[in-house]
Design an enzyme around this catalytic site. Structure first.
Site, PDB file in Angstrom:
ATOM      1  CB  THR A 211       5.478 -13.237  -0.838  1.00 36.45           C
ATOM      2  OG1 THR A 211       5.793 -12.777   0.480  1.00 36.45           O
ATOM      3  CG2 THR A 211       4.038 -13.637  -0.900  1.00 36.45           C
TER       4      THR A 211
ATOM      5  CD  GLU B 297       1.097 -11.958  -1.745  1.00 37.92           C
ATOM      6  OE1 GLU B 297       1.267 -12.170  -2.965  1.00 37.92           O
ATOM      7  OE2 GLU B 297       1.934 -11.377  -1.031  1.00 37.92           O
TER       8      GLU B 297
ATOM      9  CE  LYS C  94       2.199   7.140  -2.845  1.00 34.75           C
ATOM     10  NZ  LYS C  94       3.326   6.266  -2.455  1.00 34.75           N
TER      11      LYS C  94
ATOM     12  CD1 TRP D 163      -1.035   9.401  -5.801  1.00 30.29           C
ATOM     13  CD2 TRP D 163      -1.731   7.384  -6.466  1.00 30.29           C
ATOM     14  NE1 TRP D 163      -1.381   8.708  -4.671  1.00 30.29           N
ATOM     15  CE2 TRP D 163      -1.818   7.458  -5.045  1.00 30.29           C
ATOM     16  CE3 TRP D 163      -2.104   6.202  -7.086  1.00 30.29           C
ATOM     17  CZ2 TRP D 163      -2.270   6.395  -4.274  1.00 30.29           C
ATOM     18  CZ3 TRP D 163      -2.549   5.143  -6.321  1.00 30.29           C
ATOM     19  CH2 TRP D 163      -2.634   5.249  -4.919  1.00 30.29           C
TER      20      TRP D 163
END
Lengths: 554, 554
Positions: A195, A341, A452, A457
């Site tokens: 990655t 992934e 946040k 959120w």
């Protein structure tokens, strides 16, 4: 994840799921099927599955001969060529691990990946030798380099500083067609892909044979792949297995097209190839599909590609692009979502018939922009900061966690990365999204970019898009700035269009935002700037912005 | 089959392939999708995947409550109903093994199957109680019976001699929707089906969760199954998992149709259902499809079913039937081949584009009669009596051996049956066939019916078909009779059409055969008879014929 043992079955549980069985199957059933490959000089090369299969066997025997052993890692630095397709099966087929090398990484990062994997051989396209030359002196364990030379060119004529070089064609020529593929344990690695996160060193995901076999079935079913398809491999094969459609296409014997070398700066040739070869199935990103659509617009006679499906990943596809393809060519652009992934398929946007009949035309295109439905076989949940699953209401965002047979359970030899996995086997994607009542996932932000505030959120991406929809705005960035009372508060940086500098006020922007955002979500500050910090690949550098303004409330 | 261990992957190898994940996936993504079910009185019942899923969970909890435990075997004697679909997921989902009970077996054979499996509960349709009444006294371990009563009928109103009975609807009503499905070990049995060979006792094949998951993917890809499909479950669900398309259809959220009770004597209702429900995907046998075609011929307005695919199994489909469907409705009949031991899919007849373009219309239909191409994931070979693999020339017949992840590796607790498996994991199908250069399998005979003469094989089925193509012949049987010199020699029994008795001679038949058979293959004797011995299910009883004439050459 507790496993319950039931009554024993009588089935063949020793028979392992192997990627090799895919290519053996293709050789058995689809020998005469055509593979088309665009060479470096733009000319086309055609051969068959049967011929490719024989070359794969020869590759496997020769690799063994020059010292590649079962379990060894071998780096591949190559374009989307028929040679790369041969490597995709021949190399892991003989038991080695195909290490996908992203040619866009810096030489130090590439060297890190190669050394971290322990690779001992590298296969490299002649056109990519400049990268290999920069990387080679930084690597420790490389015993040799196999160069895929330009068509017809001998190894002696290749200019290189590399030592212990082989010509890919010589390697093939010296191999034998009598190779017996080993029956690999299905948990053995087939390939590895690192990655390229923005923080820390690249981390290795090692895909098993089982992973890839199951993933091929799943992406095949998700696209209703057929022997009548012509599949064009647009996604770079050094990205997460090129997204896996080449393996699925091989399962059903579709005709294959490899575009060879192309860059985002020169998409004319690629576009022509996709149209000329009558591509019915492909996968790529809007960065490719937008210029392709422009190319098609410019054609006197528009290609009839009704029935074709192009998976579009990487980022939310614009509705105008999807509509354009549909209206001009009949191609359905289907958004899909995944990551290195996840092998990579996680969701595909299929509109179910009972959903479609409730939607008007605009709503349908709006829905098609969502990341889509989770594919069979995976568990996915959206959770709050405490790990609690959130309601499927299409509006409560949380982090997206994923687990399943083809989701990585860890990073290879990466101490400290354990926190990216939960106790019950989920991978934390770092993406923030919502699930709606019909099961459609929408990614709204990266976790690190979400704001946040007071325990709730705020999506920075949504707010940026909304600000940019205001006519006088050219660009906007929204970040969360640490706040003593609210944890974070949104800050908006705005670049106005030329001539708007003294006409648009912060209140104009806030008023505009208040149509879609709650009062507590509105940014306390809207700052007009001339420039927004960018990273080396052109993304907004939110880390830099946060750093610059971190003392705003303290 | 030696397994080679490579470099370890990082994937989630603990995550098991579970059939339960299919229905969890459907509930998550396809809740509002419709399921249609034809009730016993011919009326239609409609509900959704979401409702079915809730009932499956309630079924699972209640089964646990009444004493069914993980690993227990539970018999199911039922028609193709939505209740049976619920059982297909709810019963194995809670960890038990679904024992498929073929309602066409004799009561002693059914009792043998039930006792051999160790089943402790039976689920039975009220209409099938007469069978249960005959079987129950012969069984040893049954603790209770769950009766699927007629719509709206209470258990108290059901006439039965069975003891410890439950109503299926009561069982569902008392269950809870809070059930947490166990994560089953993938090698655990999901279902069991007993083969009904003509010799010996039925033998048990126990399908694992892994088998069924992989098989679902494979048959799904093979039929390009889509969320837009309407799948009608024609194959009895007590045959090898109903051939597996209901699971594949559930994977993609296709609309489902269950025809309820039907018999070969009353196909009008089934035919009407298939047409009325606009079926686009199904599977069955010519015994069903021929009357369906007749029904469609009789309709004033022929249904437009373009794009529909009906898999036809059991026996070679007549070209006239396939053509009829294609011309009248646009349905493509696709021949597929398999067996109880193979879950069941082994081959599907897809005509590859590069093959099709070389064929004229007649050749295409001729090719479509072959069993087809081996599906991905399986190994199949055609071998001679010594186990040597035979050439893929489309004419050298041998026994068909199959192995792969969803092929049974043994029969459950069946001492003496080991000879049906090779040392390297192949199942001996007992079928004789050829593979052609394009990979198409053609079954020519059953091994026990093939005639072995002078070290070569003669297909009894081919010879019978050829004799029956002679205009004066009504029926023919060809068997091998033991011969002191040639091992066996063919004997033909022929029933002539009325009025032909004194006009056709044995030489006429031999002359006719000599056009397609070599001289040494011709039968030494052609006997004209009035009757050919048949078994109880109407197949030619070749064992009886061989016995009757065994002293012919000794």
């Amino acid at each position: 994840m507790e496993i319950t043992k039931g009554f024993p079955a009588t089935s063949q549980d020793k028979y392992q799921l192997n990627v090799t069985s895919i290519i053996k199957h293709a050789a058995r059933n689809f020998g005469p099927q055509e593979i088309a490959s665009r060479r470096i000089d733009g000319s086309m090369f055609y051969y068959t599955y049967a011929e490719a299969y024989n070359r794969m066997k020869k590759l496997a025997t020769s690799l063994k001969e020059i010292g590649v052993q079962v379990g060894d890692r071998v780096g591949v630095l190559a374009w989307n060529s028929h040679e790369n397709y041969e490597i995709y099966f021949g190399l892991p087929g003989m038991g080695a691990v195909m290490l996908l090398l992203n040619l866009r990484l810096t030489p130090p990062d590439l060297a890190y990946v190669i050394d971290h994997s322990g690779a001992n051989f590298i296969i490299v396209d002649e056109t990519l030798l400049p990268i290999a030359h920069a990387v080679a002196p930084l690597c420790k364990n490389i015993k040799g380099y196999i160069i895929i030379t330009m068509p017809g060119k001998k190894l002696a004529d290749v200019e290189t500083t590399l030592e212990n070089t082989y010509s890919y064609e010589d390697v093939i020529a010296e191999g034998s067609q009598d190779f017996e593929w080993p029956h690999m344990d299905e948990t053995s690695a087939y390939a590895a892909c690192y990655t390229t996160g923005t923080t820390g060193k690249p981390k290795g995901v090692y895909y098993s044979h089982r992973d890839v076999y199951l993933h091929s079935c799943t992406i095949g079913m998700s696209t209703e792949i057929s022997p009548k398809d012509t599949y064009c491999q647009i996604v770079p094969m050094f990205h997460a297995l090129g997204w896996g459609l080449s393996q699925a296409a091989t399962m059903v014997g579709a005709r294959l097209v490899f575009p060879g070398m192309y860059t985002l700066d020169s998409l004319e040739g690629l576009s022509k190839l996709i149209v000329d070869q009558k591509t019915t199935l492909s996968a790529g990103a809007p960065a490719i599909f937008m210029p392709l659509l422009d190319y098609i617009r410019g054609l006197d006679e528009k290609p009839d590609l009704r029935g074709a499906r192009f998976l579009s990943g990487a980022t939310e596809p614009p509705a105008s692009m999807m509509k354009g393809f549909w209206d001009l060519t009949g191609v359905e652009i289907i958004h899909a979502y995944g990551a290195t992934e996840t092998t990579p398929l996680v969701t595909v946007n299929r509109i179910m018939p009972y959903v479609e009949k409730e939607l008007n035309e605009d709503q349908k295109w709006e829905l098609k922009k969502k990341q889509g439905l989770i594919v069979v076989g995976l568990d996915l949940k959206v959770v709050d900061a405490g790990g609690k699953e959130l309601p499927k209401d299409g509006k409560t965002p949380g982090e997206v966690l994923i687990r399943g047979p083809w989701i990585t359970a860890k990073y290879h030899d990466a101490p400290g990365s354990e926190a990216q996995f939960t106790m019950d086997g989920y991978w934390r994607s770092g993406d923030v999204g919502t699930l709606d009542e019909n099961g459609y996932l929408k990614i709204t932000d990266r976790l690190k970019d979400v704001i946040k505030s007071g325990g709730e959120w705020i999506s920075s991406v949504d707010m940026e898009n909304e600000i940019m929809s205001y006519s006088s705005v050219r660009e906007a960035a929204v970040v969360g700035i640490t706040h003593p009372k609210w944890e974070e508060r949104p800050l908006a940086l705005v670049i106005l269009r030329e001539g708007e500098e003294n006409r648009t006020t912060a209140d104009d922007i806030k008023n505009h935002l208040s149509k879609t955002f709650a009062k507590w979500q509105l940014p306390d500050e809207v700052l007009f700037v001339d420039e927004i910090p960018k990273t080396s690949v052109g993304k907004m550098d939110k880390k830099a912005i946060r750093k610059q303004y971190k003392r705003m409330y303290s």
